[in-house]
Motif scaffolding. Sequence first.
Motif, PDB file in Angstrom:
ATOM      1  N   GLU A  39     -45.848   9.643 -19.352  1.00 40.70           N
ATOM      2  CA  GLU A  39     -46.775   8.586 -19.748  1.00 40.70           C
ATOM      3  C   GLU A  39     -47.020   7.707 -18.535  1.00 40.70           C
ATOM      4  O   GLU A  39     -46.103   7.407 -17.778  1.00 40.70           O
ATOM      5  N   TRP A  40     -48.281   7.277 -18.366  1.00 34.53           N
ATOM      6  CA  TRP A  40     -48.658   6.390 -17.265  1.00 34.53           C
ATOM      7  C   TRP A  40     -49.526   5.293 -17.856  1.00 34.53           C
ATOM      8  O   TRP A  40     -50.589   5.557 -18.412  1.00 34.53           O
ATOM      9  N   ARG A 121     -41.320  10.111 -15.524  1.00 27.49           N
ATOM     10  CA  ARG A 121     -41.374  10.329 -16.975  1.00 27.49           C
ATOM     11  C   ARG A 121     -42.237   9.254 -17.627  1.00 27.49           C
ATOM     12  O   ARG A 121     -42.955   9.494 -18.575  1.00 27.49           O
ATOM     13  N   TYR A 122     -42.148   8.026 -17.057  1.00 29.06           N
ATOM     14  CA  TYR A 122     -42.867   6.885 -17.625  1.00 29.06           C
ATOM     15  C   TYR A 122     -43.129   5.892 -16.497  1.00 29.06           C
ATOM     16  O   TYR A 122     -42.227   5.591 -15.716  1.00 29.06           O
ATOM     17  N   ARG A 123     -44.359   5.408 -16.398  1.00 26.65           N
ATOM     18  CA  ARG A 123     -44.696   4.390 -15.397  1.00 26.65           C
ATOM     19  C   ARG A 123     -45.549   3.318 -16.064  1.00 26.65           C
ATOM     20  O   ARG A 123     -46.510   3.619 -16.772  1.00 26.65           O
ATOM     21  N   HIS A 124     -45.197   2.084 -15.807  1.00 29.48           N
ATOM     22  CA  HIS A 124     -45.920   0.922 -16.335  1.00 29.48           C
ATOM     23  C   HIS A 124     -46.242   0.027 -15.148  1.00 29.48           C
ATOM     24  O   HIS A 124     -45.332  -0.454 -14.475  1.00 29.48           O
ATOM     25  N   TRP A 125     -47.528  -0.193 -14.867  1.00 34.23           N
ATOM     26  CA  TRP A 125     -47.971  -0.981 -13.718  1.00 34.23           C
ATOM     27  C   TRP A 125     -48.395  -2.373 -14.169  1.00 34.23           C
ATOM     28  O   TRP A 125     -49.268  -2.513 -15.022  1.00 34.23           O
ATOM     29  N   ASN A 126     -47.770  -3.384 -13.592  1.00 29.79           N
ATOM     30  CA  ASN A 126     -48.209  -4.760 -13.780  1.00 29.79           C
ATOM     31  C   ASN A 126     -48.699  -5.284 -12.449  1.00 29.79           C
ATOM     32  O   ASN A 126     -47.933  -5.378 -11.485  1.00 29.79           O
TER      33      ASN A 126
END
Length: 177
Positions: A39-40, A121-126
Amino acid sequence: MTDLVAIECAIRQLHGRYADALWRKDPDSFAALFAVDAEWKVAGMHMRGREEIRETFARFMVHTGRTLMTFRSPIVELVDGMVTARTYVTEQNKFASGQSADTIGIYYERFVEEDGALRFRYRHWNMYYIGPPDLTAKYYDVRDYGPPPGFPGPDDPTTVRTDFLFTDAEGKASATP
């Protein structure tokens, strides 16, 4: 301590390959860095799966001249047996329209080993900032998740640009390139 050193080295290599694929605008190399079911979350979007990530990246690159992404040292944590990191990032961007902007932000990341390689596996950009390199533009008010291993929840939004607009070749403005 040796395991964390090896893990951090693997994360740094993954970040390096990410920056390389972004610079070269290579959707296949970029997508290969993500797990099949990754998930991105970026710019208000939530992509699921390597193929959706690849297609979205390819669409972004049409509007991008070049982006030089620089990753700072990842703050690595093991949370419930999963490798996580908080990584501060800066970018120097030149868009296809001729506009340029620098960004400052944080990637919240989870990793998995897949086919013998560490992958996202998972990236969340703020994003905290986008604008001129002298940092004179407004900073975004972004939620603070506390010290590591503080991490966004699955429903927490990413930063969406509200005051920096891109212009296309025809002079039309939008929040995404």
